[in-house]
Write a protein that holds these residues in place. Structure first.
Motif, PDB file in Angstrom:
ATOM      1  N   PHE A   1       1.811   3.830 -12.976  1.00 51.96           N
ATOM      2  CA  PHE A   1       2.138   4.682 -11.554  1.00 51.96           C
ATOM      3  C   PHE A   1       3.146   5.426 -11.619  1.00 51.96           C
ATOM      4  CE2 PHE A   1      -0.417   1.326  -8.775  1.00 51.96           C
ATOM      5  CZ  PHE A   1      -1.826   1.901  -9.343  1.00 51.96           C
TER       6      PHE A   1
ATOM      7  N   SER B   1       2.977   9.347 -11.625  1.00 54.56           N
ATOM      8  CA  SER B   1       3.509  10.061 -10.427  1.00 54.56           C
ATOM      9  C   SER B   1       4.646  10.994 -10.820  1.00 54.56           C
ATOM     10  CB  SER B   1       3.708   9.111  -9.419  1.00 54.56           C
ATOM     11  OG  SER B   1       4.864   8.030  -9.930  1.00 54.56           O
TER      12      SER B   1
ATOM     13  N   LEU C   1      -1.397  13.450  -6.529  1.00 60.88           N
ATOM     14  CA  LEU C   1      -1.202  11.945  -6.736  1.00 60.88           C
ATOM     15  C   LEU C   1      -2.381  11.362  -6.019  1.00 60.88           C
ATOM     16  CD1 LEU C   1       2.579  11.484  -5.686  1.00 60.88           C
ATOM     17  CD2 LEU C   1       1.570  11.440  -7.659  1.00 60.88           C
TER      18      LEU C   1
ATOM     19  N   ALA D   1      -4.561   8.474  -7.431  1.00 57.04           N
ATOM     20  CA  ALA D   1      -4.479   7.038  -7.235  1.00 57.04           C
ATOM     21  C   ALA D   1      -5.856   6.730  -6.943  1.00 57.04           C
ATOM     22  CB  ALA D   1      -3.746   7.163  -5.960  1.00 57.04           C
TER      23      ALA D   1
ATOM     24  N   ILE E   1      -6.043   3.065  -8.772  1.00 54.93           N
ATOM     25  CA  ILE E   1      -6.042   1.910  -7.776  1.00 54.93           C
ATOM     26  C   ILE E   1      -7.066   1.307  -7.632  1.00 54.93           C
ATOM     27  CG2 ILE E   1      -5.434   1.332  -5.477  1.00 54.93           C
ATOM     28  CD1 ILE E   1      -3.330   3.693  -5.272  1.00 54.93           C
TER      29      ILE E   1
ATOM     30  N   THR F   1       2.433  -0.519  -6.250  1.00 51.72           N
ATOM     31  CA  THR F   1       2.315   0.759  -5.866  1.00 51.72           C
ATOM     32  C   THR F   1       3.287   1.307  -4.979  1.00 51.72           C
ATOM     33  OG1 THR F   1      -0.182   0.390  -5.142  1.00 51.72           O
ATOM     34  CG2 THR F   1       0.785   2.152  -4.119  1.00 51.72           C
TER      35      THR F   1
ATOM     36  N   PHE G   1       4.788   4.798  -7.016  1.00 52.24           N
ATOM     37  CA  PHE G   1       4.620   6.034  -6.572  1.00 52.24           C
ATOM     38  C   PHE G   1       5.895   6.347  -5.698  1.00 52.24           C
ATOM     39  CE2 PHE G   1       0.095   5.162  -6.570  1.00 52.24           C
ATOM     40  CZ  PHE G   1      -0.114   6.223  -7.330  1.00 52.24           C
TER      41      PHE G   1
ATOM     42  N   ILE H   1       1.663   6.335   0.385  1.00 49.76           N
ATOM     43  CA  ILE H   1       1.712   4.837  -0.148  1.00 49.76           C
ATOM     44  C   ILE H   1       1.139   3.950   0.709  1.00 49.76           C
ATOM     45  CG2 ILE H   1       3.346   3.097  -0.566  1.00 49.76           C
ATOM     46  CD1 ILE H   1       5.437   5.369  -1.465  1.00 49.76           C
TER      47      ILE H   1
ATOM     48  N   ALA I   1      -2.496   4.286   0.137  1.00 51.13           N
ATOM     49  CA  ALA I   1      -2.758   3.822  -1.285  1.00 51.13           C
ATOM     50  C   ALA I   1      -2.712   2.408  -1.304  1.00 51.13           C
ATOM     51  CB  ALA I   1      -1.733   4.097  -2.259  1.00 51.13           C
TER      52      ALA I   1
END
Length: 272
Positions: free
Chosen positions: A28, A32, A58, A62, A66, A116, A120, A144, A147
């Motif tokens: 990540f 990122s 992003l 993601a 994710i 996460t 990020f 975030i 996410a």
């Protein structure tokens, strides 16, 4: 609640000791930072891209990573322990199935959330240094948070898979099929329908169909909060036609609650 905390604490610390956590966080962070700093390469320059462009990039990253990571971390949460016999042992203790499921969810969800945030968060720190934290914080807080909810929704879906099959190998296969469907097939099928039916589906109708996919809801949450003047093409159309970020955020939250509720129902009815 104390029993839930004990299970969650065990799952969380097991996750911290797992190399998955370090790998996820590094992936990540590296990707990122790369997207944040080198996002302007296509325009012939190198440097930090605009906030809207960075969030859009992003979010596109993601939405693939994710869900896959959440499924791979959680797909064997129950079927794996059932095969090894530890699940039956756990249920001999004075703990209910609901408490065990919630404890596992909180612990494994905490690992996804921490990875996460750290991953990020590096991009947020870079942009804050360049553009000021007061400009970056609101957008990245939404990004975030959504996410993390995306990861939790696929963790809950992984629990459904883990409780519906009786072999770990089948759970792994179904987890990959589920990721492939939500990350790729759903949007391709929707695009084919739009092309084939032309103007049959309105822009608002398109948005409602996208709510059936948690990955698309995540996209909409973040795109709806972007500056449409800084994003072109399909993304701009999505921004203009989506519902408010608050409504979409609640929808994404429902994608966590509903699969988890169904998984709890199945677990309570199952005979170990």
């Amino acid at each position: 609640m104390n029993k839930v905390f004990i299970v969650a604490n065990k799952e969380f610390h097991d996750g911290l000791r797992n190399r998955w956590f370090v790998s996820i966080t590094l992936i990540f962070a590296v990707l990122s930072l790369g997207l944040s700093y080198y996002g302007t390469v296509v325009s012939g320059s190198i440097g930090v891209a605009s906030l809207s462009s960075t969030i859009a990039s992003l979010a596109s990253l993601a939405v693939f990573l994710i869900p896959l990571i959440a499924l791979l971390v959680s797909y064997d949460s129950f079927v794996g322990e059932q095969e090894s016999g530890t699940l039956l042992l756990l249920l001999t203790y004075p703990i209910s199935k609901t408490q065990l499921l919630i404890g596992k969810f909180v612990g494994q969800g905490g690992i996804i959330a921490l990875a996460t945030l750290l991953g990020f968060g590096t991009s947020a720190a870079l942009l804050s240094y360049q553009q000021g934290i007061e400009n970056v914080a609101p957008a990245f807080t939404l990004f975030i948070s959504s996410a993390i909810l995306l990861g939790l929704s696929f963790t809950a879906l992984a629990y459904l898979i883990s409780l519906l099959v009786n072999e770990k190998s089948k759970a792994a296969g179904l987890a990959l099929v589920l990721w492939f469907f939500f990350a790729l097939v759903f949007d391709l099928a929707l695009l084919a329908v739009l092309v084939g039916t032309e103007d049959v589906i309105s822009q608002h109708g398109l948005t409602y169909i996208m709510l059936l996919n948690p990955a698309d809801v995540f996209r909409l949450v973040n795109f709806a909060a972007l500056d449409a003047t800084d994003v072109n093409g399909v993304l701009a159309m999505t921004i203009q036609t989506s519902a408010s970020p608050a409504q979409l955020f609640v929808t994404l939250l429902l994608w966590v609650i509903m699969p988890l509720t169904i998984a709890n129902f199945i677990f309570k009815k199952s005979k170990i």
